[in-house]
Design an enzyme around this catalytic site. Structure first.
Site, PDB file in Angstrom:
ATOM      1  N   LYS A   9       0.828  -1.224   0.000  1.00 26.03           N
ATOM      2  CA  LYS A   9       0.000   0.000   0.000  1.00 26.03           C
ATOM      3  C   LYS A   9       0.860   1.271   0.000  1.00 26.03           C
ATOM      4  CE  LYS A   9      -3.963  -2.263   2.220  1.00 26.03           C
ATOM      5  NZ  LYS A   9      -5.025  -2.130   3.272  1.00 26.03           N
ATOM      6  N   TYR A  49     -12.436  -2.018  -3.906  1.00 27.96           N
ATOM      7  CA  TYR A  49     -13.002  -2.196  -2.557  1.00 27.96           C
ATOM      8  C   TYR A  49     -14.525  -2.121  -2.552  1.00 27.96           C
ATOM      9  CZ  TYR A  49      -8.472  -2.164  -0.125  1.00 27.96           C
ATOM     10  OH  TYR A  49      -7.212  -2.482   0.351  1.00 27.96           O
ATOM     11  N   ASN A 112      -2.286   0.124   6.803  1.00 24.67           N
ATOM     12  CA  ASN A 112      -1.740  -1.120   7.351  1.00 24.67           C
ATOM     13  C   ASN A 112      -0.792  -1.854   6.397  1.00 24.67           C
ATOM     14  OD1 ASN A 112      -3.668  -2.041   5.595  1.00 24.67           O
ATOM     15  ND2 ASN A 112      -4.955  -3.025   7.141  1.00 24.67           N
ATOM     16  N   HIS A 115      -2.131  -5.508   1.537  1.00 21.05           N
ATOM     17  CA  HIS A 115      -3.442  -6.123   1.305  1.00 21.05           C
ATOM     18  C   HIS A 115      -3.258  -7.583   0.942  1.00 21.05           C
ATOM     19  CE1 HIS A 115      -7.423  -6.945  -0.423  1.00 21.05           C
ATOM     20  NE2 HIS A 115      -6.754  -7.579  -1.372  1.00 21.05           N
ATOM     21  N   GLU A 126      -9.912 -10.517  -7.676  1.00 12.99           N
ATOM     22  CA  GLU A 126      -8.937  -9.434  -7.468  1.00 12.99           C
ATOM     23  C   GLU A 126      -7.766  -9.522  -8.452  1.00 12.99           C
ATOM     24  OE1 GLU A 126      -7.846  -9.502  -3.301  1.00 12.99           O
ATOM     25  OE2 GLU A 126      -9.771  -8.674  -2.683  1.00 12.99           O
TER      26      GLU A 126
END
Ligand code: DAT
Ligand code: MG
Length: 133
Positions: A9, A49, A112, A115, A126
């Site tokens: 990320k 998302y 965080n 993913h 995905e």
């Protein structure tokens, strides 16, 4: 062999830990079958998302995910989905186990670091979202 989708990320890219995370990926026995660095558009992040649409963090999450470059990977290994989730640790870095990537590099439940797909159908969806042949 199973495949999962991983994303390094924007927070981790900004922190310059892409190399460390890629090293960990290889040490964990994953084969990198696809890899692309890019900055997602807001719409691309919203599409990715879509399952979280309507949740209170959806806007902020998709702003964050389109705020800078990410590294998107398709990873292959036996039990890739579960193994990558164990390598990442819990969603909230504050409660993630010592030695997990989110504990090491995450800052908050939103920022965080990484993913990972959560099931076989979502992994396929995905991977196809970013690496459609
Ligand atoms: P995971 O990424 O562990 O699969 P998730 O699918 O529940 O977790 O949520 C996707 C992402 O959305 C997560 O990595 C960070 C963000 N997120 C989840 N819950 C959140 C919350 N309560 N507040 C802010 N961001 C959240
Ligand atoms: Mg998830």
């Amino acid at each position: 062999m199973e495949k999962t989708l991983a994303i390094i990320k924007p927070d981790a890219v900004k922190k310059r830990v892409v190399g460390k995370i890629l090293t960990r990926i290889e040490e964990e026995g994953f084969e990198v079958s696809e890899m692309e660095m890019k900055k997602m558009t807001k719409d691309e992040a919203k599409g990715f998302y879509i399952v979280h649409k309507g949740k209170p963090f959806y806007e902020s999450l998709t702003d964050f995910m389109s705020s800078g470059k990410v590294v998107i990977l398709a990873l292959e290994r036996e039990n890739a989905i579960r193994h990558w989730r164990l390598t990442m640790g819990a969603t909230d870095p504050a409660v993630a186990t010592e030695g997990t990537l989110r504990r090491q590099y995450g800052f908050s439940v939103e920022r965080n670091a990484v993913h990972g797909s959560d099931a076989q159908e979502t992994a396929e969806w995905e991977i196809n979202y970013f690496f459609k042949k």
